[in-house]
Enzyme design. Structure first.
Site, mmCIF file in Angstrom:
data_model
loop_
_atom_site.group_PDB
_atom_site.id
_atom_site.type_symbol
_atom_site.label_atom_id
_atom_site.label_comp_id
_atom_site.label_asym_id
_atom_site.label_seq_id
_atom_site.Cartn_x
_atom_site.Cartn_y
_atom_site.Cartn_z
ATOM 1 N N PRO A 2 0.814 -1.209 0.000
ATOM 2 C CA PRO A 2 0.000 0.000 0.000
ATOM 3 C C PRO A 2 0.854 1.268 0.000
ATOM 4 O O PRO A 2 1.705 1.454 0.857
ATOM 5 C CB PRO A 2 -0.798 -0.103 1.314
ATOM 6 C CG PRO A 2 -0.699 -1.524 1.718
ATOM 7 C CD PRO A 2 0.600 -2.018 1.205
ATOM 8 N N GLU A 3 0.632 2.088 -0.989
ATOM 9 C CA GLU A 3 1.206 3.424 -1.000
ATOM 10 C C GLU A 3 0.036 4.403 -0.915
ATOM 11 O O GLU A 3 -1.088 4.001 -0.611
ATOM 12 C CB GLU A 3 2.044 3.646 -2.264
ATOM 13 C CG GLU A 3 3.259 2.703 -2.339
ATOM 14 C CD GLU A 3 4.170 2.998 -3.522
ATOM 15 O OE1 GLU A 3 4.205 4.157 -3.957
ATOM 16 O OE2 GLU A 3 4.831 2.072 -4.005
ATOM 17 N N HIS A 90 -4.755 -13.547 10.586
ATOM 18 C CA HIS A 90 -4.055 -12.259 10.633
ATOM 19 C C HIS A 90 -4.980 -11.058 10.752
ATOM 20 O O HIS A 90 -4.571 -9.937 10.494
ATOM 21 C CB HIS A 90 -3.139 -12.118 9.421
ATOM 22 C CG HIS A 90 -2.076 -13.174 9.363
ATOM 23 N ND1 HIS A 90 -1.123 -13.323 10.347
ATOM 24 C CD2 HIS A 90 -1.842 -14.149 8.467
ATOM 25 C CE1 HIS A 90 -0.339 -14.339 10.046
ATOM 26 N NE2 HIS A 90 -0.753 -14.868 8.908
ATOM 27 N N ARG A 109 2.217 -9.520 7.764
ATOM 28 C CA ARG A 109 3.616 -9.226 8.118
ATOM 29 C C ARG A 109 3.771 -8.275 9.284
ATOM 30 O O ARG A 109 4.865 -8.051 9.761
ATOM 31 C CB ARG A 109 4.357 -8.681 6.895
ATOM 32 C CG ARG A 109 4.433 -9.735 5.812
ATOM 33 C CD ARG A 109 5.215 -9.290 4.616
ATOM 34 N NE ARG A 109 4.717 -10.009 3.467
ATOM 35 C CZ ARG A 109 5.135 -9.835 2.226
ATOM 36 N NH1 ARG A 109 6.076 -8.948 1.988
ATOM 37 N NH2 ARG A 109 4.631 -10.518 1.240
ATOM 38 N N ARG A 150 21.376 18.483 -1.936
ATOM 39 C CA ARG A 150 21.415 17.066 -1.576
ATOM 40 C C ARG A 150 22.108 16.269 -2.669
ATOM 41 O O ARG A 150 21.814 16.415 -3.852
ATOM 42 C CB ARG A 150 19.983 16.545 -1.351
ATOM 43 C CG ARG A 150 19.238 17.255 -0.229
ATOM 44 C CD ARG A 150 19.843 17.001 1.125
ATOM 45 N NE ARG A 150 19.855 15.596 1.466
ATOM 46 C CZ ARG A 150 18.909 15.002 2.206
ATOM 47 N NH1 ARG A 150 17.894 15.700 2.681
ATOM 48 N NH2 ARG A 150 18.979 13.714 2.482
#
Length: 270
Positions: A2-3, A90, A109, A150
């Site tokens: 998931p983003e 889960h 997880r 950067r």
DNA sequence: AGATATTCCTGGAGGC
DNA sequence: TGCCTCCAGGAATATC
């Protein structure tokens, strides 16, 4: 995994079932996900009414009329299941509404997290305070300012949630491909002209994924209670060795940056 | 500042 | 078929 688009899709799905409903019961089937749950979680949530849902970066939030916000992060493998036929191994956290719906936070997880924070101070909650701007709220000039000086690779800096919040490995690879920027290029050296391609590419790739209902690899299901996995084919992600979808005739390469895979076309992306 | 490593965790994939 | 090893990665943290 998931983003931002998957979290956005999840929040919208949860909103349909939760908004305006009273929480009749919760069940914490584990005391911890990524972090320990507050000991008073049950008493603060039970009987409260959900007033609003929202998203910040890859976090979803569920606000109640008691001034608390339940904040979830789906980590690598988290998803909410709505009215599951049965509770599975889960399913770590359950919410039951006063009109009889059951929501189950499933996360094999356990890289995800659940936190309960006071809504009034939510911007100062440490995990939120550290976040950079939302991708949809940033323009090329602001991104340039945040990348200035950067020397780390642009790919890694875009994954840094302090610089821009909500992008993960998939959409960073896809956005850099669309903007024709080499992922190894030093962040501070990306010209404003190129950032002028990158920012719209980020917006487009996220918007398309949200419109499609969230992309999916293995771990994400839209919260409709069905196993209706949506699968999208990407331009570069997970396409090592396959032909570039541009007209360049190149081949998608995989390299490792910061310990994770980057997919790109060396011919188009300079 | 940056590069690299480690930890958490389990399921899926590939090798034999 | 089964057993083994490896790998995926978001975020926090440590070390050089």
């Amino acid at each position: 995994m998931p983003e931002l688009p998957e979290v956005e899709t999840t929040v919208r799905g949860l909103e349909r079932v939760l908004k305006g409903r009273r929480i009749a019961r919760i069940e914490a089937r584990r005391a911890d996900l990524r972090r320990a749950l507050p000991h008073d979680l049950g008493q603060r949530l039970t009987g409260a009414t959900v007033t609003a849902l929202g998203r910040r970066a890859k976090y979803g939030r569920i606000d109640t009329d008691r001034g608390d916000s339940l904040i979830f992060h789906l980590g690598m493998s988290g998803r909410w299941r709505i009215d599951p036929a049965e509770i599975e191994k889960h399913d770590h956290f359950l919410i039951e509404t006063d009109d009889g719906h059951v929501l189950a936070l499933n996360d094999p997880r356990r890289f995800g997290s659940l936190d309960l924070v006071v809504t009034a101070g939510i911007d100062n909650w440490p995990a939120f305070a550290a976040l950079g701007p939302e991708p949809f709220d940033i323009g090329p000039a602001e991104l340039q300012r945040r990348l200035k000086g950067r020397k780390a690779a642009i790919k890694l800096l875009l994954l840094d949630q302090r610089i821009i919040a909500g992008l993960g490995n998939i959409y960073v690879c896809e956005a850099l491909f669309r903007a024709r920027i080499n992922p190894r290029r030093a962040g501070g050296s990306v010209s404003l002209r190129r950032l002028g391609r990158l920012v719209p590419s980020i917006h487009a790739v996220l918007a398309e994924a949200i419109a499609a209902g969230g992309s999916s690899l293995r771990d994400f299901a839209s919260p409709d209670g069905e196993l209706g996995y949506f699968s999208k084919s990407f331009d570069v992600y997970d396409r090592e060795g396959q032909p570039c979808r541009g007209k360049c005739g190149g081949t998608v390469r995989r390299i490792v940056q910061g310990g994770r895979s980057t997919f790109y076309c060396p011919k188009c992306q300079r």
